[in-house]
Design a protein around this motif. Structure first.
Motif, short mmCIF file in Angstrom:
data_model
loop_
_atom_site.label_atom_id
_atom_site.label_comp_id
_atom_site.label_asym_id
_atom_site.label_seq_id
_atom_site.Cartn_x
_atom_site.Cartn_y
_atom_site.Cartn_z
N LEU A 101 0.67 -1.56 -0.17
CA LEU A 101 -0.31 -0.02 -0.12
C LEU A 101 1.22 1.14 -0.02
O LEU A 101 1.93 1.38 0.86
CB LEU A 101 -1.43 0.01 1.19
N ASP A 102 0.68 1.99 -0.93
CA ASP A 102 1.03 3.61 -1.22
C ASP A 102 0.10 4.31 -0.28
O ASP A 102 -0.92 4.76 -1.33
CB ASP A 102 1.56 3.61 -2.09
N THR A 103 0.72 4.97 0.97
CA THR A 103 -1.22 5.61 1.87
C THR A 103 -0.62 6.84 1.09
O THR A 103 -1.43 7.41 1.98
CB THR A 103 -0.76 5.41 3.53
N GLY A 104 0.08 7.43 0.15
CA GLY A 104 -0.22 8.43 0.04
C GLY A 104 -0.83 8.56 -1.48
O GLY A 104 -0.89 9.57 -2.10
N ASP A 105 -1.81 7.52 -1.66
CA ASP A 105 -2.10 7.17 -2.94
C ASP A 105 -3.97 6.81 -2.70
O ASP A 105 -4.02 5.84 -2.50
CB ASP A 105 -1.59 5.85 -4.26
N SER A 106 -4.95 7.82 -2.42
CA SER A 106 -6.13 7.79 -1.89
C SER A 106 -6.46 6.59 -3.58
O SER A 106 -7.88 6.03 -2.45
CB SER A 106 -6.31 8.79 -1.25
N ALA A 107 -6.64 7.23 -3.92
CA ALA A 107 -7.02 6.09 -5.07
C ALA A 107 -7.36 4.34 -5.41
O ALA A 107 -7.55 4.47 -5.21
CB ALA A 107 -6.72 6.59 -6.12
N SER A 108 -5.85 4.27 -4.84
CA SER A 108 -5.90 3.03 -4.48
C SER A 108 -6.65 2.43 -2.99
O SER A 108 -6.57 1.26 -3.02
CB SER A 108 -4.05 2.56 -4.37
N PHE A 109 -7.12 3.14 -2.35
CA PHE A 109 -7.78 2.47 -1.06
C PHE A 109 -9.13 1.90 -1.26
O PHE A 109 -8.93 0.56 -0.59
CB PHE A 109 -8.46 3.49 -0.65
N ASP A 110 -10.02 1.81 -2.57
CA ASP A 110 -10.83 1.01 -2.48
C ASP A 110 -10.78 -0.62 -2.34
O ASP A 110 -10.54 -1.36 -2.03
CB ASP A 110 -11.38 1.26 -3.44
N HIS A 119 0.28 12.22 5.27
CA HIS A 119 1.06 12.05 6.36
C HIS A 119 -0.63 12.38 7.16
O HIS A 119 -1.45 12.63 8.03
CB HIS A 119 1.82 13.55 7.33
N PHE A 120 -1.83 13.28 6.57
CA PHE A 120 -3.17 13.60 6.74
C PHE A 120 -3.81 12.63 5.78
O PHE A 120 -4.86 12.20 5.95
CB PHE A 120 -3.03 15.36 6.71
N LYS A 121 -4.33 13.55 4.56
CA LYS A 121 -5.10 13.16 3.47
C LYS A 121 -5.36 11.10 3.50
O LYS A 121 -5.53 10.27 3.88
CB LYS A 121 -4.88 13.34 1.95
N GLY A 122 -4.12 11.05 3.20
CA GLY A 122 -4.09 9.07 3.24
C GLY A 122 -4.67 8.79 4.77
O GLY A 122 -5.00 8.26 5.01
N VAL A 123 -4.56 9.23 5.92
CA VAL A 123 -4.81 8.76 7.13
C VAL A 123 -6.13 9.32 6.77
O VAL A 123 -6.52 8.51 7.39
CB VAL A 123 -4.58 9.26 8.34
N PHE A 124 -6.82 10.53 6.99
CA PHE A 124 -7.98 10.96 6.95
C PHE A 124 -8.89 9.85 5.49
O PHE A 124 -9.96 9.25 6.56
CB PHE A 124 -8.19 12.49 6.46
N PHE A 125 -8.62 9.54 5.17
CA PHE A 125 -9.03 8.97 3.93
C PHE A 125 -9.32 7.23 4.06
O PHE A 125 -9.88 6.39 3.65
CB PHE A 125 -9.30 9.13 2.30
N LEU A 126 -7.72 6.70 4.47
CA LEU A 126 -8.16 5.90 4.27
C LEU A 126 -8.89 5.16 5.99
O LEU A 126 -9.60 3.72 6.12
CB LEU A 126 -6.47 4.60 4.83
#
Length: 259
Positions: free
Chosen positions: A68-77, A125-132
């Motif tokens: 997982l790349d926690t900086g890539d929110s498009a991959s979270f689904d 550090h923020f967007k990734g934590v928020f949306f994951l």
């Protein structure tokens, strides 16, 4: 030692981001020693992740490594789908603990920090934590617990860390608000803020540079730089039922840096 099992004897399960090295790795193994299985993420080094899986097995617990790349929110689904499959392999439908640990550092003067550098820190550090966390909410059990990793740099001011410290400050605010919003589900949310720890973080600055390590030791009440084993067991303990009434708190784990 408590196995942290539910009344129906189901083993507890944690998700730990950035669990293949440093504090994340130590957290996975500390949880394993407490009877907790883990799903943990790694950025690219599969071999390193497999070593953690093997070490957890030696402690008698199961661990599943997912990229997982926690900086890539498009991959979270996609990642959530993989988590569902991993839970099935662990004989579960829900997990109990989330540790948002993955991160990168930046040491740059405020006047020289670029927009791209700031955006990268924001995504991780923020967007990734928020949306994951948001994406995983349907899978976390009621009564579960979340730990967000911050930094001692939100308490003390040092040059060159403006962008990094600001993102961690945002995480601390997010933690308090999440604790309020998730309270009706019995989910506790806390921040753990490590001090300077001797890992490969920041290019191994504290671990590999004797001068930096010495300076850290001199400013720490307990007289040395921190080690991953100073932090991982604390996170594992914080997630346990023994600390179920600790909520919406920032807990610094620094050996007393700059007190």
């Amino acid at each position: 030692m408590s196995t942290q099992n539910t009344p129906d004897s189901r083993a507890r399960i944690a998700i730990v981001t950035g669990g293949s090295r440093g504090i994340g790795r130590n957290t996975v193994l500390s949880l394993a020693r407490r009877g907790v299985d883990s799903i943990f993420t790694y950025r690219s080094n599969r071999a390193e992740a497999e070593h953690v899986v093997a070490a957890a097995a030696e402690a008698g617990r199961r661990a599943v490594a997912l990229p997982l790349d926690t900086g890539d929110s498009a991959s979270f689904d996609r990642f959530v789908g993989e988590v569902r499959q991993a839970l099935t392999s662990l004989d579960a439908q829900r997990f109990d603990y989330l540790v948002n640990n993955a991160g990168t550092s930046l040491h740059n003067a405020f006047a020289e920090t670029t927009e791209d550098e700031l955006d990268t820190l924001y995504r991780i550090h923020f967007k990734g934590v928020f949306f994951l966390t948001q994406k995983l909410l349907p899978l976390i059990a009621d009564g579960g617990r979340i730990v967000n990793i911050s930094s001692g740099l939100t308490r003390v001011s040092m040059p060159g860390v403006t962008a990094y410290a600001s993102m961690k400050g945002a995480i601390e605010v997010l933690t308090r608000v999440l604790a309020k919003e998730l309270g009706p589900r019995g989910i506790g949310v806390n921040t753990v803020a490590p001090g300077a720890i001797a890992t490969d973080f920041s290019g191994g600055m504290v671990r590999d540079n004797p001068e930096v390590n010495k300076r850290v030791a001199e400013m720490t009440a307990l007289g040395r730089a921190g080690e991953p084993d100073d932090v991982g067991p604390m996170i594992a303990a914080l997630l346990s039922d023994d600390n179920r009434w600790v909520n919406a708190q920032r807990i610094e784990v620094s050996g007393g840096m700059m007190v």
